[in-house]
Enzyme design. Structure first.
Site, PDB file in Angstrom:
ATOM      1  CB  ALA A  24      -3.420  34.604  -3.265  1.00  0.00           C
ATOM      2  CE1 TYR A  25      -0.773  42.890  -4.405  1.00  0.00           C
ATOM      3  CE2 TYR A  25      -0.887  42.595  -6.778  1.00  0.00           C
ATOM      4  CZ  TYR A  25      -0.737  43.414  -5.688  1.00  0.00           C
ATOM      5  OH  TYR A  25      -0.537  44.768  -5.878  1.00  0.00           O
ATOM      6  CB  ALA A  26      -4.547  38.848  -9.253  1.00  0.00           C
ATOM      7  CE  LYS A  85      -3.316  45.626  -3.676  1.00  0.00           C
ATOM      8  NZ  LYS A  85      -3.551  46.810  -2.823  1.00  0.00           N
TER       9      LYS A  85
END
Length: 249
Positions: free
Chosen positions: A155-157, A160
């Site tokens: 989810a973070y990747a 970003k």
């Protein structure tokens, strides 16, 4: 520490930094303050915010950036004191690790709210003031995690990677007003959070081997790239990525 550059064009400018109470954000606040800028920052960490404000003389407002109404109200409060912001450093994010098998729709949405959504709405709140002032600079903080195909935080990747799309489209929409929008792309930056949670000797050695340069990256170098892009020295730089990752892609 190197003898860093002074950018005369930053003196007296009104600057907003999101997530300014620690890590890259705190050093970005410190770097702008040292240039003579009028700096405001947002964070939900009261203790960290007061420490940064005491050190730098910057102003801050406490808010949870996931609450867009509260964030935009905090921006308006700081702008009343500091004037319309002509520089925005969209820094705030959290790279919490998570297993793809455990992600729920609610967690996914919360990660987007933490790492992406507030960036657009900060731009939306600040851009009218930049237009009134005749221009400005917006610097969005990305990550090289997805460039490296790093795992352990899908989810973070994803959030970003979307920062780059936001940068490109807003650079087009705002460019006619002489507002520049760029992405700074940090590698694995040695903030205290990274050192405490994930920087094992084995992990650091493996990462050194992926970098072209042998030194681990101090967060001050990310702050310095943000300063450059905010300054008039970067007047013809927009819609682009600026890597601070020691050649690790």
């Amino acid at each position: 520490m190197p003898d860093f550059a002074i950018y005369p064009s930053l003196k007296g400018k009104s600057v907003l930094v999101t997530g300014g109470a620690g890590g890259i954000g705190a050093l970005t606040v410190e770097a702008f303050a040292a240039q003579g800028a009028k700096v405001g920052f947002l964070d939900r960490d009261e203790v960290g915010s007061r420490a940064v404000a005491d050190k730098t003389g910057a102003d801050f407002a406490l808010c949870d950036l996931r609450d867009i109404d509260a964030m935009q109200a905090a921006i308006a409060t700081l702008a009343t004191k500091l004037g319309d912001f002509t520089i925005l450093a969209n820094n705030a994010a959290r790279d919490d690790r998570h297993n793809w098998q455990d992600v729920t729709p609610d967690y996914w949405d919360e990660r987007m709210a933490t790492n992406l959504r507030h960036m657009f709405f900060a731009i939306q709140a600040i851009a009218p003031g930049m237009i009134a002032q005749g221009g400005g600079s917006i610097i969005n903080l990305g990550s090289n995690s997805w460039w490296e195909a790093g795992g352990g935080f899908p989810a973070y990747a994803t959030a970003k990677s979307a920062v780059h799309g936001l940068t490109r489209t807003m650079a087009r929409d705002l460019g006619g007003h002489r507002i520049r929008v760029n992405t700074v792309v940090p590698g694995w930056i040695m903030t205290e959070r990274q050192k405490e949670l994930w920087a094992t000797p084995e992990g650091l050695e493996a990462h050194r081997n992926r970098q072209c340069l042998p030194d681990l990256i101090d967060p001050v170098y990310v702050a310095r790239m943000v300063l450059f892009l905010a300054s008039d020295d970067a007047a013809m730089c927009t819609a682009s990525n600026y890597m601070v990752e020691a050649g690790s892609i």
